[in-house]
Scaffold this active site. Sequence first.
Site, PDB file in Angstrom:
ATOM      1  N   CYS A  92     -43.963   7.162 -26.618  1.00 11.64           N
ATOM      2  CA  CYS A  92     -43.667   7.458 -25.212  1.00 11.64           C
ATOM      3  C   CYS A  92     -44.963   7.423 -24.400  1.00 11.64           C
ATOM      4  O   CYS A  92     -45.991   7.924 -24.855  1.00 11.64           O
ATOM      5  CB  CYS A  92     -43.090   8.861 -25.079  1.00 11.64           C
ATOM      6  SG  CYS A  92     -41.447   9.016 -25.742  1.00 11.64           S
ATOM      7  N   ALA A 130     -39.349   5.411 -27.133  1.00 12.95           N
ATOM      8  CA  ALA A 130     -37.998   5.974 -27.037  1.00 12.95           C
ATOM      9  C   ALA A 130     -37.459   5.745 -25.621  1.00 12.95           C
ATOM     10  O   ALA A 130     -38.050   6.185 -24.643  1.00 12.95           O
ATOM     11  CB  ALA A 130     -38.041   7.460 -27.355  1.00 12.95           C
ATOM     12  N   GLN A 179     -36.917   1.231 -29.259  1.00 16.73           N
ATOM     13  CA  GLN A 179     -36.296   2.416 -29.844  1.00 16.73           C
ATOM     14  C   GLN A 179     -35.353   3.033 -28.807  1.00 16.73           C
ATOM     15  O   GLN A 179     -35.776   3.320 -27.685  1.00 16.73           O
ATOM     16  CB  GLN A 179     -37.362   3.431 -30.237  1.00 16.73           C
ATOM     17  CG  GLN A 179     -36.769   4.623 -30.984  1.00 16.73           C
ATOM     18  CD  GLN A 179     -37.809   5.692 -31.288  1.00 16.73           C
ATOM     19  OE1 GLN A 179     -38.461   6.190 -30.375  1.00 16.73           O
ATOM     20  NE2 GLN A 179     -37.954   6.053 -32.549  1.00 16.73           N
ATOM     21  N   TYR A 210     -34.197  15.195 -32.246  1.00 17.74           N
ATOM     22  CA  TYR A 210     -33.392  14.703 -31.128  1.00 17.74           C
ATOM     23  C   TYR A 210     -31.925  14.574 -31.555  1.00 17.74           C
ATOM     24  O   TYR A 210     -31.576  14.904 -32.683  1.00 17.74           O
ATOM     25  CB  TYR A 210     -33.998  13.394 -30.595  1.00 17.74           C
ATOM     26  CG  TYR A 210     -35.400  13.597 -30.040  1.00 17.74           C
ATOM     27  CD1 TYR A 210     -35.690  14.700 -29.231  1.00 17.74           C
ATOM     28  CD2 TYR A 210     -36.436  12.727 -30.346  1.00 17.74           C
ATOM     29  CE1 TYR A 210     -36.971  14.914 -28.732  1.00 17.74           C
ATOM     30  CE2 TYR A 210     -37.725  12.934 -29.847  1.00 17.74           C
ATOM     31  CZ  TYR A 210     -37.982  14.037 -29.038  1.00 17.74           C
ATOM     32  OH  TYR A 210     -39.245  14.256 -28.544  1.00 17.74           O
ATOM     33  N   ARG A 259     -34.926   5.387 -37.353  1.00 18.50           N
ATOM     34  CA  ARG A 259     -36.017   6.319 -37.686  1.00 18.50           C
ATOM     35  C   ARG A 259     -35.415   7.663 -38.050  1.00 18.50           C
ATOM     36  O   ARG A 259     -34.621   8.224 -37.279  1.00 18.50           O
ATOM     37  CB  ARG A 259     -36.996   6.475 -36.523  1.00 18.50           C
ATOM     38  CG  ARG A 259     -38.023   7.566 -36.779  1.00 18.50           C
ATOM     39  CD  ARG A 259     -39.217   7.525 -35.854  1.00 18.50           C
ATOM     40  NE  ARG A 259     -40.226   6.592 -36.347  1.00 18.50           N
ATOM     41  CZ  ARG A 259     -41.486   6.544 -35.907  1.00 18.50           C
ATOM     42  NH1 ARG A 259     -41.895   7.367 -34.965  1.00 18.50           N
ATOM     43  NH2 ARG A 259     -42.331   5.674 -36.409  1.00 18.50           N
ATOM     44  N   LEU A 294     -51.052   8.539 -39.650  1.00 24.98           N
ATOM     45  CA  LEU A 294     -52.462   8.551 -40.050  1.00 24.98           C
ATOM     46  C   LEU A 294     -52.828   7.448 -41.039  1.00 24.98           C
ATOM     47  O   LEU A 294     -53.423   7.705 -42.079  1.00 24.98           O
ATOM     48  CB  LEU A 294     -52.847   9.930 -40.592  1.00 24.98           C
ATOM     49  CG  LEU A 294     -54.194  10.469 -40.080  1.00 24.98           C
ATOM     50  CD1 LEU A 294     -54.215  10.535 -38.556  1.00 24.98           C
ATOM     51  CD2 LEU A 294     -54.510  11.818 -40.661  1.00 24.98           C
ATOM     52  N   GLY A 344     -49.475   4.237 -34.925  1.00 24.54           N
ATOM     53  CA  GLY A 344     -49.328   4.926 -33.643  1.00 24.54           C
ATOM     54  C   GLY A 344     -50.674   5.094 -32.970  1.00 24.54           C
ATOM     55  O   GLY A 344     -51.208   4.173 -32.335  1.00 24.54           O
ATOM     56  N   ARG A 345     -51.286   6.257 -33.151  1.00 20.86           N
ATOM     57  CA  ARG A 345     -52.555   6.543 -32.474  1.00 20.86           C
ATOM     58  C   ARG A 345     -53.662   5.568 -32.861  1.00 20.86           C
ATOM     59  O   ARG A 345     -54.570   5.308 -32.072  1.00 20.86           O
ATOM     60  CB  ARG A 345     -52.956   7.993 -32.774  1.00 20.86           C
ATOM     61  CG  ARG A 345     -52.000   8.989 -32.114  1.00 20.86           C
ATOM     62  CD  ARG A 345     -52.078  10.349 -32.740  1.00 20.86           C
ATOM     63  NE  ARG A 345     -51.629  10.335 -34.128  1.00 20.86           N
ATOM     64  CZ  ARG A 345     -51.598  11.392 -34.923  1.00 20.86           C
ATOM     65  NH1 ARG A 345     -51.983  12.557 -34.460  1.00 20.86           N
ATOM     66  NH2 ARG A 345     -51.173  11.294 -36.172  1.00 20.86           N
TER      67      ARG A 345
HETATM   68  C1  LIG Z   1     -48.360   9.474 -27.472  1.00 21.89           C
HETATM   69  C2  LIG Z   1     -47.299   9.431 -28.549  1.00 21.89           C
HETATM   70  C3  LIG Z   1     -45.981   9.175 -28.217  1.00 21.89           C
HETATM   71  C4  LIG Z   1     -44.993   9.115 -29.212  1.00 21.89           C
HETATM   72  N1  LIG Z   1     -43.712   8.778 -28.882  1.00 21.89           N
HETATM   73  C5  LIG Z   1     -42.804   8.542 -29.853  1.00 21.89           C
HETATM   74  C6  LIG Z   1     -41.546   7.963 -29.566  1.00 21.89           C
HETATM   75  O1  LIG Z   1     -41.247   7.582 -28.428  1.00 21.89           O
HETATM   76  N2  LIG Z   1     -40.678   7.805 -30.591  1.00 21.89           N
HETATM   77  C7  LIG Z   1     -40.994   8.152 -31.875  1.00 21.89           C
HETATM   78  O2  LIG Z   1     -40.172   7.989 -32.760  1.00 21.89           O
HETATM   79  N3  LIG Z   1     -42.199   8.640 -32.185  1.00 21.89           N
HETATM   80  C8  LIG Z   1     -43.112   8.815 -31.216  1.00 21.89           C
HETATM   81  N4  LIG Z   1     -44.375   9.234 -31.544  1.00 21.89           N
HETATM   82  C9  LIG Z   1     -44.736   9.337 -32.959  1.00 21.89           C
HETATM   83  C10 LIG Z   1     -45.418   8.023 -33.419  1.00 21.89           C
HETATM   84  O3  LIG Z   1     -44.522   6.937 -33.338  1.00 21.89           O
HETATM   85  C11 LIG Z   1     -45.934   8.141 -34.855  1.00 21.89           C
HETATM   86  O4  LIG Z   1     -44.844   8.317 -35.704  1.00 21.89           O
HETATM   87  C12 LIG Z   1     -46.906   9.312 -35.035  1.00 21.89           C
HETATM   88  O5  LIG Z   1     -47.834   9.341 -33.971  1.00 21.89           O
HETATM   89  C13 LIG Z   1     -47.658   9.228 -36.365  1.00 21.89           C
HETATM   90  O6  LIG Z   1     -48.350   8.006 -36.481  1.00 21.89           O
HETATM   91  P1  LIG Z   1     -49.947   7.886 -36.150  1.00 21.89           P
HETATM   92  O7  LIG Z   1     -50.652   8.867 -37.029  1.00 21.89           O
HETATM   93  O8  LIG Z   1     -50.259   6.454 -36.483  1.00 21.89           O
HETATM   94  O9  LIG Z   1     -50.126   8.193 -34.704  1.00 21.89           O
HETATM   95  C14 LIG Z   1     -45.353   9.338 -30.557  1.00 21.89           C
HETATM   96  C15 LIG Z   1     -46.685   9.628 -30.872  1.00 21.89           C
HETATM   97  C16 LIG Z   1     -47.656   9.649 -29.901  1.00 21.89           C
HETATM   98  C17 LIG Z   1     -49.093   9.889 -30.306  1.00 21.89           C
END
Ligand SMILES: Cc1cc2nc3c(=O)[nH]c(=O)nc-3n(C[C@H](O)[C@H](O)[C@H](O)COP(=O)(O)O)c2cc1C
Length: 398
Positions: free
Chosen positions: A28, A60, A102, A189, A237, A312, A334-335
């Site tokens: 998001c 999402a 998503q 959710y 998911r 991670l 993600g990050r």
């Molecule tokens: C800013 C941000 C927004 C996120 N929005 C969503 C989302 O819209 N839908 C979702 O399933 N997960 C969302 N997540 C979770 C990420 O998709 C991911 O599963 C989570 O950050 C772990 O992965 P990472 O360690 O690579 O960041 C979000 C995470 C972050 C950091």
Amino acid sequence: MENTDVLRAPLVVGPIELPHRLAVSPMCTYAAAEGFATDFHLVHLGRLALGGAALTMVEATAVEPQGRISHHDLGIWSDDHVPGLRRIADFLSTHGSIPGIQLGHAGRRASVREPWRAGAPLDDTDAAAGYAPWTVEGPSALPAGPGWPTPDALDESGIRRSIARWVEAAERAVSAGFRIVELHGAHGYLLHEFLSPVANARTDAYGGDAERRMRYPLEVVAAVREAVGTNAALAYRLSAVDGVAGGLTVEETAVFARRLQDAGVDLIDVSSGGVSTDRSIETRVRRGFAFHADFSRRIRESVDVPVATVGLVVEPEQARLLVASGDADLILLGRTVLDDPNWPHHAMRRLGDASFESWDVRFGSALGPHAALIERLGAAGETPLSRFRPQADAHRPG
Ligand SMILES: Cc1cc2nc3c(=O)[nH]c(=O)nc-3n(C[C@H](O)[C@H](O)[C@H](O)COP(=O)(O)O)c2cc1C
């Protein structure tokens, strides 16, 4: 075997073939107004696609207004949302990344502020600023935690209405050009709320034992599968565990994953948690490196469709080993890609792929000679700091 071979192996997801195993996880951005995609979404997602992701998953996107997490979520509850999303899907496709989206409904966790404002439920202060809270819905009249709104429990007609909204959203997503439609069934959710005994206290056909708790998500999947058709893939998911006392275990979720596959899901995307807003609980999943890998491995044992892991993943060799060892078929980032949108390209280079062939030709054609020049200079003993060495003492503060 080249180091990149494992990650470079294409992955078949239903009718879609991903060119390799590094993809962008949905995230998001809280950059939409009334659900409409903006230039921010196009640029942000576009640079992730240009960064080399095999699949770029749009955040999402709410299937109905009350299913938004915040006022600033993307939405797809109206045909009017389609052109903005199509522009994004077109860009991703044209630049070599499979476009995914998503679809979500935040259920009882809707109506909150952005995470940088603590993600707290909206209240009168927000209403005064034009962002009023709204009535949230869930399987049961149980709030997500102290201080959270009590949801309206969906009755049978509410359930029918919501399934219709998921279906319309999926049809719009496919018409906008998305090739993978993911249902957000994790993070506490709506879909997850029905599945979890922590949020679902119903005594009708949609609550009680595991079979009944699975009913709503499986009905949504069956209906959406039909709507998605045979040219696009359906992903789901899930939260492998709730991470709270009395919550779902990975063994229960593995059974559910098999049912998802039987209902037509082409890819299981394994995340965790979210059903409780209490962040202090000791049972929550520890955030170590690749913190969902044990869960994706377990889920992978009970299904035949590909399984994604997320969480991670920060080193190319770590990503390679996650796939090579059978922890997952696909790595969602993600990050890591927020930090470096070119991470997938860089990862392939770090693993030994010296060519820039997978980069957009506009960059790749310049970067190949650039890398070669840097290498030649290095071989001749020259570094970027060489010119400064003799002048090191010449610096005059002020
Ligand atoms: C800013 C941000 C927004 C996120 N929005 C969503 C989302 O819209 N839908 C979702 O399933 N997960 C969302 N997540 C979770 C990420 O998709 C991911 O599963 C989570 O950050 C772990 O992965 P990472 O360690 O690579 O960041 C979000 C995470 C972050 C950091």
